[in-house]
Design a protein around this motif. Structure first.
Motif, PDB file in Angstrom:
ATOM      1  N   CYS A 241      90.752   2.998  26.898  1.00 25.91           N
ATOM      2  CA  CYS A 241      89.364   3.015  27.384  1.00 25.91           C
ATOM      3  C   CYS A 241      88.805   1.622  27.694  1.00 25.91           C
ATOM      4  CB  CYS A 241      88.476   3.707  26.351  1.00 25.91           C
ATOM      5  SG  CYS A 241      88.470   2.891  24.757  1.00 25.91           S
ATOM      6  N   GLU A 242      87.753   1.657  28.516  1.00 30.84           N
ATOM      7  CA  GLU A 242      87.095   0.439  28.961  1.00 30.84           C
ATOM      8  C   GLU A 242      86.525  -0.372  27.797  1.00 30.84           C
ATOM      9  OE1 GLU A 242      83.906   1.305  31.684  1.00 30.84           O
ATOM     10  OE2 GLU A 242      83.766  -0.788  32.318  1.00 30.84           O
ATOM     11  N   GLU A 243      85.913   0.348  26.845  1.00 30.99           N
ATOM     12  CA  GLU A 243      85.279  -0.348  25.721  1.00 30.99           C
ATOM     13  C   GLU A 243      86.301  -1.185  24.917  1.00 30.99           C
ATOM     14  OE1 GLU A 243      82.637   2.714  24.087  1.00 30.99           O
ATOM     15  OE2 GLU A 243      82.120   1.257  22.526  1.00 30.99           O
ATOM     16  N   CYS A 263      99.492   4.220  28.981  1.00 28.61           N
ATOM     17  CA  CYS A 263     100.459   5.302  29.237  1.00 28.61           C
ATOM     18  C   CYS A 263      99.998   6.114  30.448  1.00 28.61           C
ATOM     19  CB  CYS A 263     100.535   6.241  28.034  1.00 28.61           C
ATOM     20  SG  CYS A 263     100.709   5.418  26.438  1.00 28.61           S
ATOM     21  N   PRO A 264     100.919   6.791  31.140  1.00 31.93           N
ATOM     22  CA  PRO A 264     100.537   7.587  32.320  1.00 31.93           C
ATOM     23  C   PRO A 264      99.427   8.599  32.039  1.00 31.93           C
ATOM     24  CG  PRO A 264     102.914   7.388  32.234  1.00 31.93           C
ATOM     25  CD  PRO A 264     102.381   6.784  30.949  1.00 31.93           C
ATOM     26  N   GLN A 265      99.450   9.212  30.852  1.00 31.23           N
ATOM     27  CA  GLN A 265      98.437  10.238  30.578  1.00 31.23           C
ATOM     28  C   GLN A 265      97.026   9.641  30.562  1.00 31.23           C
ATOM     29  OE1 GLN A 265     101.070   9.492  28.722  1.00 31.23           O
ATOM     30  NE2 GLN A 265     100.709   9.604  26.517  1.00 31.23           N
ATOM     31  N   TYR A 266      96.888   8.392  30.130  1.00 30.39           N
ATOM     32  CA  TYR A 266      95.556   7.790  30.110  1.00 30.39           C
ATOM     33  C   TYR A 266      95.141   7.309  31.497  1.00 30.39           C
ATOM     34  CZ  TYR A 266      96.358   8.063  25.125  1.00 30.39           C
ATOM     35  OH  TYR A 266      96.633   8.533  23.864  1.00 30.39           O
ATOM     36  N   LEU A 267      96.114   7.087  32.369  1.00 27.15           N
ATOM     37  CA  LEU A 267      95.820   6.663  33.739  1.00 27.15           C
ATOM     38  C   LEU A 267      95.483   7.858  34.631  1.00 27.15           C
ATOM     39  CD1 LEU A 267      98.781   4.140  34.084  1.00 27.15           C
ATOM     40  CD2 LEU A 267      96.356   3.519  34.250  1.00 27.15           C
ATOM     41  N   LEU A 268      96.052   9.025  34.291  1.00 26.94           N
ATOM     42  CA  LEU A 268      96.016  10.148  35.245  1.00 26.94           C
ATOM     43  C   LEU A 268      95.324  11.408  34.730  1.00 26.94           C
ATOM     44  CD1 LEU A 268      99.666   9.691  36.575  1.00 26.94           C
ATOM     45  CD2 LEU A 268      97.551   9.153  37.805  1.00 26.94           C
ATOM     46  N   MET A 269      95.030  11.480  33.453  1.00 25.06           N
ATOM     47  CA  MET A 269      94.385  12.687  32.906  1.00 25.06           C
ATOM     48  C   MET A 269      93.078  12.291  32.237  1.00 25.06           C
ATOM     49  SD  MET A 269      97.578  14.468  31.015  1.00 25.06           S
ATOM     50  CE  MET A 269      98.608  15.634  31.862  1.00 25.06           C
ATOM     51  N   ASP A 270      92.122  13.249  32.200  1.00 20.46           N
ATOM     52  CA  ASP A 270      90.865  12.927  31.509  1.00 20.46           C
ATOM     53  C   ASP A 270      90.452  14.055  30.565  1.00 20.46           C
ATOM     54  OD1 ASP A 270      88.927  14.794  32.807  1.00 20.46           O
ATOM     55  OD2 ASP A 270      89.694  13.775  34.592  1.00 20.46           O
ATOM     56  N   LYS A 292      87.577   9.285  29.894  1.00 20.59           N
ATOM     57  CA  LYS A 292      86.783   9.620  31.086  1.00 20.59           C
ATOM     58  C   LYS A 292      87.418   9.029  32.349  1.00 20.59           C
ATOM     59  CE  LYS A 292      83.248  11.071  28.514  1.00 20.59           C
ATOM     60  NZ  LYS A 292      83.211  12.519  28.315  1.00 20.59           N
ATOM     61  N   LYS A 293      86.946   9.527  33.495  1.00 24.08           N
ATOM     62  CA  LYS A 293      87.384   8.978  34.786  1.00 24.08           C
ATOM     63  C   LYS A 293      87.147   7.469  34.865  1.00 24.08           C
ATOM     64  CE  LYS A 293      88.207  12.637  37.843  1.00 24.08           C
ATOM     65  NZ  LYS A 293      88.943  13.416  36.869  1.00 24.08           N
ATOM     66  N   LYS A 294      86.012   7.015  34.358  1.00 24.96           N
ATOM     67  CA  LYS A 294      85.696   5.574  34.433  1.00 24.96           C
ATOM     68  C   LYS A 294      86.704   4.737  33.625  1.00 24.96           C
ATOM     69  CE  LYS A 294      82.697   4.742  30.477  1.00 24.96           C
ATOM     70  NZ  LYS A 294      83.480   4.001  29.545  1.00 24.96           N
ATOM     71  N   GLN A 296      89.894   5.604  33.268  1.00 29.03           N
ATOM     72  CA  GLN A 296      91.101   5.549  34.114  1.00 29.03           C
ATOM     73  C   GLN A 296      90.969   4.430  35.150  1.00 29.03           C
ATOM     74  OE1 GLN A 296      91.481   9.377  35.977  1.00 29.03           O
ATOM     75  NE2 GLN A 296      92.004  10.408  34.106  1.00 29.03           N
ATOM     76  N   GLU A 297      89.790   4.374  35.771  1.00 22.77           N
ATOM     77  CA  GLU A 297      89.583   3.330  36.794  1.00 22.77           C
ATOM     78  C   GLU A 297      89.729   1.944  36.202  1.00 22.77           C
ATOM     79  OE1 GLU A 297      85.786   4.305  38.589  1.00 22.77           O
ATOM     80  OE2 GLU A 297      86.653   6.257  39.172  1.00 22.77           O
ATOM     81  N   CYS A 298      89.188   1.781  35.003  1.00 25.03           N
ATOM     82  CA  CYS A 298      89.277   0.491  34.319  1.00 25.03           C
ATOM     83  C   CYS A 298      90.743   0.131  34.060  1.00 25.03           C
ATOM     84  CB  CYS A 298      88.482   0.549  33.021  1.00 25.03           C
ATOM     85  SG  CYS A 298      88.834  -0.807  31.897  1.00 25.03           S
ATOM     86  N   LEU A 299      91.530   1.107  33.619  1.00 27.31           N
ATOM     87  CA  LEU A 299      92.941   0.835  33.295  1.00 27.31           C
ATOM     88  C   LEU A 299      93.744   0.501  34.555  1.00 27.31           C
ATOM     89  CD1 LEU A 299      93.623   3.664  30.654  1.00 27.31           C
ATOM     90  CD2 LEU A 299      93.169   1.240  30.185  1.00 27.31           C
ATOM     91  N   TRP A 300      93.485   1.232  35.644  1.00 28.30           N
ATOM     92  CA  TRP A 300      94.197   0.923  36.904  1.00 28.30           C
ATOM     93  C   TRP A 300      93.850  -0.492  37.387  1.00 28.30           C
ATOM     94  CZ3 TRP A 300      98.357   3.113  38.506  1.00 28.30           C
ATOM     95  CH2 TRP A 300      98.596   4.486  38.371  1.00 28.30           C
TER      96      TRP A 300
END
Ligand code: URP
Ligand code: ZN
Ligand code: ZN
Ligand code: ZN
Length: 459
Positions: A241-243, A263-270, A292-294, A296-300
């Motif tokens: 997560c972003e936090e 991991c892929p699951q944190y990048l692609l699933m919410d 959350k989606k946000k 995922q965006e942070c991780l990418w």
């Protein structure tokens, strides 16, 4: 026997280009723009294919006893799935049970893996019990090629308190070891579980609510303070997560040496996957939970900016039957999901193809950086003269759909069931031997134990 791999696009961590690769038995002996077929006994044409150094998954849990059961995948099925997915080396978590010595734990993990593994394997040592005797055994571990350690800030059977974590890190500082840490605030999670229980909220959809992002971020912060006090570099595993990411960036801004894995699951699933509750939600009961989606965006974005060093799987699989152990009480659901087979193709399809990361970045997070961080570079993690001939050939145009029916796990579901892939694993060479051809595993159980050196910093 000399084997020439011609015309492929060779992807390394810093550059890629059309190159020929000459193998001499188990070793890469030359990488060049054009190598004459006369130098080889056999030639394979890789026109239109991408060639990566064998992928390394430094976060798997095979044959692990947890929550009164054992993971569905052991070393036999787990490493078979790994090799089919282009992973030529895994680093699994040998786990010290309370009261056990580290030597006993390591011997136990060798027994599980030796002779059964279809890809190479090493072990981190997860320390669950800390005292002077155990401290003295760190030296033996490093000599046995176990140079990396795992600590848990949560899970009653394995967690260490902050003072113990400080002492482990201090010892690793003196020995040149490094640790990866699972960060979540265990006490508050326990309180939230008691609260949920008193309100009768015991379905799987409660799982993410008792393990919110701030409890991961707080634990990351506390770990970073602990590591800074010990003067030891540290790895935050399965960052979600972003936090928590902000905590890492803040520590780095202060000069601290911190590495992060996701991991892929944190990048692609919410976390919308929990909403349906019941058996469906139980499939995604992992810790930390999906966010959350946000996030995922942070991780990418962090991957794109090279702020996250590795993408591993945290493969820890349980069948739907095992997950059903918690159908009346979500705290009894064994935590974890499979992933070791699909990491490369998912990262190619949803990372490289969608322009979120470059092929070189994919190489860094799947091969080069784990090889460095976990003490296997340059034998592994790059395509260069002198390196071991662990190679993955990816067909960028081939399409497939992820399904439990076609995977190699001892599993009855796939978390990414129905997900479309463009970019499939075509061939895999494991120390020079073709072990996967046209996507089919041809040679099983050729994996070897990899004693590892001390870590080196990625980049
Ligand atoms: O839920 C998970 N991730 N299970 C595996 C153990 C761990 O926390 O890494
Ligand atoms: Zn963990
Ligand atoms: Zn903070
Ligand atoms: Zn894990």
């Amino acid at each position: 026997m000399k084997l020439l791999l011609q015309n492929g696009t060779v992807v390394n961590g810093q550059e890629s280009g059309k190159k020929d690769i000459l193998l001499d038995g188990e070793i890469i002996c030359r990488v060049d723009t054009e190598i004459s077929p006369e130098e080889a006994d056999e030639v394979v044409d890789l026109e239109g294919k991408l060639v990566f150094p064998g992928f390394i998954d430094a976060h798997t849990h095979f044959d692990l006893e947890v929550s009164g059961t054992v993971t569905a995948d052991d070393f036999e099925s787990g490493t078979l799935a790994a090799i089919a997915g282009g992973t030529t080396t895994i680093v699994d978590f040998a786990t010290q049970n309370k009261g056990e010595t580290l030597r006993e734990a390591l011997a136990n993990w060798h027994k599980k893996a030796d002779g059964r593994s279809s890809c190479d394997y090493g072990f981190h040592m997860a320390i669950s019990d800390w005292n002077e005797e155990i401290s003295a055994q760190i030296k033996d571990m490093i000599e046995a090629g176990v140079t990396t350690f795992k600590l848990y800030m949560t899970y009653p059977a394995m967690k260490l308190n902050d003072g113990e974590i400080y002492e482990v890190l201090k010892r690793l500082h003196d020995m040149g070891g490094i640790a990866g840490v699972h960060c979540e605030n265990a006490d508050i999670i326990d309180a939230l579980i008691r609260e949920a229980r008193s309100q009768g909220r015991l379905d799987a959809d409660t799982h993410p609510r008792v393990r919110p992002a701030q409890l991961e971020a707080e634990a990351v912060h506390r770990l970073l303070v602990t590591a800074r006090t010990a003067g030891t570099p540290i790895i935050v595993v399965h960052l979600t997560c972003e936090e928590a990411y902000r905590e890492i960036e803040q520590a780095r801004a202060g000069g601290q040496e911190v590495y992060a894995e996701t991991c892929p699951q944190y990048l692609l699933m919410d976390d919308s996957l929990y909403v349906q509750g019941g058996a469906e939600a139980a499939k995604y009961v992992i810790s930390p939970p999906l966010r959350k989606k946000k996030d995922q965006e942070c991780l990418w974005k962090a991957l794109k900016e090279d702020r996250i060093q590795t993408v591993s799987t945290d493969h820890c699989s349980f069948t739907t039957g095992q997950k059903a152990m918690g159908k009346e009480d979500f705290t009894k659901i064994p935590n974890g999901m499979p992933g070791v087979e699909t990491r490369g193709t998912l990262l190619y399809t949803y990372g490289v193809r969608e322009g979120r990361i470059s092929p070189e970045q994919m190489c860094r997070v799947l091969s080069e950086n784990p090889a460095k961080l976990y003490g296997m570079y340059p034998q592994k993690g790059c395509i260069a003269a002198g390196s071991t001939a662990d190679l993955v050939i990816l067909d960028p145009e081939k399409e497939a759909v992820i399904s439990a029916d076609t995977q190699h796990y001892a599993m009855d579901y796939a978390p990414f069931e129905g997900t479309k892939i463009k970019g499939c694993i075509d061939k895999v060479y494991l120390h020079g031997t073709l072990v996967v051809d046209e996507g089919t595993v041809q040679v099983k159980k050729a994996g070897r134990y990899v004693p590892r050196q001390k870590y080196t910093a990625p980049q």
